[in-house]
Design an enzyme around this catalytic site. Structure first.
Site, PDB file in Angstrom:
ATOM      1  N   LYS A  35       4.115   2.040   5.230  1.00  0.00           N
ATOM      2  CA  LYS A  35       5.299   2.380   6.022  1.00  0.00           C
ATOM      3  C   LYS A  35       5.796   3.789   5.700  1.00  0.00           C
ATOM      4  O   LYS A  35       6.987   4.053   5.657  1.00  0.00           O
ATOM      5  CB  LYS A  35       6.394   1.353   5.787  1.00  0.00           C
ATOM      6  CG  LYS A  35       5.942  -0.059   6.122  1.00  0.00           C
ATOM      7  CD  LYS A  35       7.060  -0.940   6.530  1.00  0.00           C
ATOM      8  CE  LYS A  35       6.600  -2.343   6.840  1.00  0.00           C
ATOM      9  NZ  LYS A  35       5.730  -2.470   7.957  1.00  0.00           N
ATOM     10  N   CYS A  36       4.872   4.694   5.527  1.00  0.00           N
ATOM     11  CA  CYS A  36       5.162   6.070   5.123  1.00  0.00           C
ATOM     12  C   CYS A  36       4.765   7.005   6.260  1.00  0.00           C
ATOM     13  O   CYS A  36       3.862   6.695   7.038  1.00  0.00           O
ATOM     14  CB  CYS A  36       4.340   6.374   3.860  1.00  0.00           C
ATOM     15  SG  CYS A  36       4.377   8.084   3.297  1.00  0.00           S
ATOM     16  N   GLY A  37       5.418   8.136   6.340  1.00  0.00           N
ATOM     17  CA  GLY A  37       5.024   9.127   7.332  1.00  0.00           C
ATOM     18  C   GLY A  37       3.596   9.622   7.138  1.00  0.00           C
ATOM     19  O   GLY A  37       2.971  10.127   8.070  1.00  0.00           O
ATOM     20  N   LEU A  38       3.047   9.445   5.939  1.00  0.00           N
ATOM     21  CA  LEU A  38       1.674   9.857   5.655  1.00  0.00           C
ATOM     22  C   LEU A  38       0.661   8.731   5.852  1.00  0.00           C
ATOM     23  O   LEU A  38      -0.543   8.943   5.668  1.00  0.00           O
ATOM     24  CB  LEU A  38       1.571  10.390   4.218  1.00  0.00           C
ATOM     25  CG  LEU A  38       2.442  11.603   3.899  1.00  0.00           C
ATOM     26  CD1 LEU A  38       2.307  11.986   2.426  1.00  0.00           C
ATOM     27  CD2 LEU A  38       2.080  12.780   4.783  1.00  0.00           C
ATOM     28  N   THR A  39       1.126   7.549   6.245  1.00  0.00           N
ATOM     29  CA  THR A  39       0.222   6.402   6.426  1.00  0.00           C
ATOM     30  C   THR A  39      -0.961   6.707   7.332  1.00  0.00           C
ATOM     31  O   THR A  39      -2.060   6.201   7.077  1.00  0.00           O
ATOM     32  CB  THR A  39       1.013   5.168   6.926  1.00  0.00           C
ATOM     33  OG1 THR A  39       2.009   4.852   5.939  1.00  0.00           O
ATOM     34  CG2 THR A  39       0.113   3.967   7.130  1.00  0.00           C
TER      35      THR A  39
END
Length: 177
Positions: A35-39
C-alpha cells in the site's frame, strides 16, 4: 565475518530456512509493501526476475509494515496480493521488521554492511520522507523498496535506496552476471 547467506529467514508459511536456499550468482533483497506509492516497483522486480533468473539472479521480497503501516496484511493476504496484482513469481517471505530492536537479523546484518547513501541528492523524495519520518539511526532503512544486491558469497555489492527503480539496477546486473 558472517555472510548474509548464513542467516536464517522465515517463509510466508512460518518455516525458518537458510537464506542460502535463495542464493544464486546474485541475490536482490527488497523490503516490500502493498500500500505504498512505490508498490508498482513489484512490476519491475518481477520483470527483472523473468529476464535474469536464468542468468543467475534471485530476488527475495521481505514485507515490512514499519513505514506508515503500508503493509498491514497477513502473510497469506500479502501472498495473494502479490500473485493477483503483479503476478509475482519470485519468493516473498514472511513479514518482518527492518529497523529497531525487533529487526530481523538479516536486516541488522545488511544495514551494518551497507549503511546507505540517503541524502538530499534523492531530491523531492528525500525532502518528503524527512517530513514524514524524522532522522533515523545511521544505516537504517528509510522506506519501503530499499534494495540490497548480494554477490554469490552473500556480501553486499550495492545498496539501492527506495527511489532507485528495478529498471535503474539493470546496468549493475549486466555487469555482475
Amino acid at each position: 565475518m558472517t555472510s548474509a547467506y548464513d542467516i536464517p529467514v522465515t517463509t510466508a508459511e512460518g518455516t525458518s530456512v537458510p537464506l542460502r536456499d535463495y542464493a544464486g550468482t546474485l541475490t536482490l533483497i527488497v523490503n516490500v509493501a502493498s500500500k505504498c506509492g512505490l508498490t508498482p516497483q513489484y512490476e519491475g522486480l518481477e520483470a527483472l526476475h523473468r529476464d535474469y533468473a536464468d542468468k543467475g539472479l534471485r530476488i527475495v521480497g521481505f514485507p515490512c509494515n514499519q513505514f506508515l503501516g503500508q503493509e498491514p496484511g497477513t502473510d497469506d493476504e500479502i501472498q495473494e496480493f502479490c500473485r493477483l496484482t503483479y503476478d509475482v513469481t519470485f519468493p516473498v517471505l514472511g513479514k518482518i521488521d527492518v529497523n529497531g530492536p525487533d529487526a530481523a537479523p538479516l536486516y541488522a546484518h545488511l544495514r551494518a554492511e551497507a549503511p546507505g547513501d540517503w541524502g538530499p541528492h534523492h531530491g523531492e523524495f528525500y525532502d518528503k520522507l524527512n517530513t514524514i519520518t524524522p532522522a533515523t539511526e545511521p544505516g537504517d532503512i528509510v522506506w519501503n523498496f530499499t534494495k540490497f544486491l548480494l554477490d554469490d558469497q552473500g556480501t553486499v555489492l550495492t545498496r539501492y535506496e527506495p527511489p532507485v527503480t528495478p529498471d535503474d539496477i539493470k546496468k549493475d546486473l549486466q555487469h555482475h552476471l
